[in-house]
Design a protein around this motif. Sequence first.
Motif, short mmCIF file in Angstrom:
data_model
loop_
_atom_site.label_atom_id
_atom_site.label_comp_id
_atom_site.label_asym_id
_atom_site.label_seq_id
_atom_site.Cartn_x
_atom_site.Cartn_y
_atom_site.Cartn_z
N LYS A 3 -24.85 -58.06 25.26
CA LYS A 3 -23.76 -59.07 24.52
C LYS A 3 -22.40 -58.01 24.41
CE LYS A 3 -26.34 -62.77 22.54
NZ LYS A 3 -26.63 -63.42 21.13
N TRP A 4 -21.42 -58.82 24.53
CA TRP A 4 -20.04 -58.06 24.29
C TRP A 4 -19.86 -58.36 22.55
CZ3 TRP A 4 -16.47 -61.26 27.76
CH2 TRP A 4 -16.32 -60.60 29.28
N HIS A 5 -19.46 -57.17 22.10
CA HIS A 5 -19.13 -57.10 20.63
C HIS A 5 -17.70 -56.74 20.50
CE1 HIS A 5 -23.39 -57.17 19.65
NE2 HIS A 5 -23.57 -56.70 20.63
N GLY A 6 -16.93 -57.52 19.53
CA GLY A 6 -15.68 -57.11 19.34
C GLY A 6 -15.40 -57.46 17.87
N LYS A 7 -14.04 -56.83 17.46
CA LYS A 7 -13.67 -56.84 16.12
C LYS A 7 -12.21 -56.86 16.23
CE LYS A 7 -13.87 -53.28 13.05
NZ LYS A 7 -14.38 -52.72 11.77
N ALA A 8 -11.50 -57.64 15.27
CA ALA A 8 -9.98 -57.73 15.26
C ALA A 8 -9.78 -57.68 13.47
CB ALA A 8 -9.37 -58.93 15.90
N CYS A 9 -8.82 -57.48 13.22
CA CYS A 9 -8.42 -56.86 11.85
C CYS A 9 -7.19 -57.30 11.63
CB CYS A 9 -8.97 -55.89 11.24
SG CYS A 9 -8.89 -55.73 9.46
N VAL A 10 -6.42 -58.08 10.66
CA VAL A 10 -5.05 -57.90 10.54
C VAL A 10 -4.68 -57.94 9.00
CG1 VAL A 10 -5.03 -60.51 10.42
CG2 VAL A 10 -2.88 -59.12 11.27
N GLU A 11 -3.56 -57.29 8.59
CA GLU A 11 -3.38 -57.19 7.36
C GLU A 11 -2.27 -58.22 7.04
OE1 GLU A 11 -4.12 -54.38 4.85
OE2 GLU A 11 -5.67 -53.78 6.30
N ILE A 12 -2.61 -58.64 5.61
CA ILE A 12 -1.60 -59.48 5.14
C ILE A 12 -0.80 -58.92 3.90
CG2 ILE A 12 -0.97 -61.76 4.13
CD1 ILE A 12 -3.58 -62.88 5.71
N THR A 13 0.36 -58.37 4.12
CA THR A 13 0.94 -57.59 3.27
C THR A 13 1.55 -58.40 1.95
OG1 THR A 13 3.02 -57.85 4.07
CG2 THR A 13 1.56 -55.87 4.71
N ASP A 14 1.84 -59.79 2.28
CA ASP A 14 2.42 -60.53 0.84
C ASP A 14 1.32 -61.57 0.34
OD1 ASP A 14 4.88 -59.47 1.41
OD2 ASP A 14 5.39 -60.92 2.72
N ALA A 15 0.10 -61.13 0.44
CA ALA A 15 -0.92 -62.08 -0.41
C ALA A 15 -2.00 -61.53 -0.74
CB ALA A 15 -1.03 -63.24 0.95
N LYS A 16 -2.56 -62.08 -1.75
CA LYS A 16 -4.09 -61.58 -2.16
C LYS A 16 -5.08 -62.40 -1.66
CE LYS A 16 -2.39 -59.69 -6.73
NZ LYS A 16 -2.59 -58.53 -6.18
N ALA A 17 -6.18 -61.83 -1.42
CA ALA A 17 -7.23 -62.46 -0.83
C ALA A 17 -7.81 -63.83 -1.43
CB ALA A 17 -8.59 -61.27 -0.88
N GLU A 18 -7.71 -63.81 -2.79
CA GLU A 18 -7.92 -65.20 -3.33
C GLU A 18 -7.04 -66.03 -2.96
OE1 GLU A 18 -6.12 -62.62 -6.61
OE2 GLU A 18 -7.71 -62.33 -5.08
N ASP A 19 -5.92 -65.80 -2.34
CA ASP A 19 -4.76 -66.93 -2.14
C ASP A 19 -5.16 -67.21 -0.60
OD1 ASP A 19 -3.68 -66.73 -4.69
OD2 ASP A 19 -2.44 -65.12 -4.14
N VAL A 20 -5.48 -66.23 0.15
CA VAL A 20 -5.72 -66.38 1.68
C VAL A 20 -7.04 -67.16 2.04
CG1 VAL A 20 -6.27 -65.37 3.75
CG2 VAL A 20 -4.19 -64.70 2.43
N TRP A 21 -8.03 -66.89 1.14
CA TRP A 21 -9.43 -67.26 1.38
C TRP A 21 -9.55 -69.00 1.51
CZ3 TRP A 21 -13.86 -67.15 3.55
CH2 TRP A 21 -15.08 -67.78 2.95
N PRO A 22 -8.79 -69.78 0.57
CA PRO A 22 -8.92 -71.20 0.69
C PRO A 22 -8.52 -71.62 2.01
CG PRO A 22 -7.89 -70.71 -1.46
CD PRO A 22 -8.07 -69.11 -0.61
N PHE A 23 -7.73 -71.14 2.74
CA PHE A 23 -7.22 -71.33 4.15
C PHE A 23 -8.24 -71.49 5.01
CE2 PHE A 23 -2.88 -69.71 3.10
CZ PHE A 23 -2.37 -71.02 2.55
#
Length: 157
Positions: A3-23
Amino acid sequence: MAKWHGKACVEITDAKAEDVWPFLADFCSLNKWFPTLESCIRVEGVNGEPGCVRYCAGFKTHIEHADGNHFNWTKQKLLSIDPENMTFAYSIIDGNVGFNSYVSKVTVLPRADRCAIEWVYEVEPVEGWKLENLDQFISNGLNVMAKRMEEALKTGA
């Protein structure tokens, strides 16, 4: 089959995790965030609960189809969700883009005054694609998602 395996990661500088999680926890709202995705609707189960199936359609990939009427679509099943650790996993169970045995885990990672979204996946090699194509597709999509989420938080949308 390997299988192919991959990972992407992006920083969100103007938000806390608990604000992004509901999206992201709103499993059937991916069309608000993912670029070129025209629709994302629940077709089975309860949104946000394991077993929920969403139908996603209209997204573009790097493959140009001679048939101008080609319409990309997938059905995706929520396998698990862990609000405490802000992570969920899903699989593609049907579709016309050749993603077989696709499983993904998406996690919101808290940082001091910001957060990151990490998208890890595995899939059988996809006909007409290279691993780099898929990495770019997911990475580009995740970057647009992060920008749209930041904007939504700024505007209160």
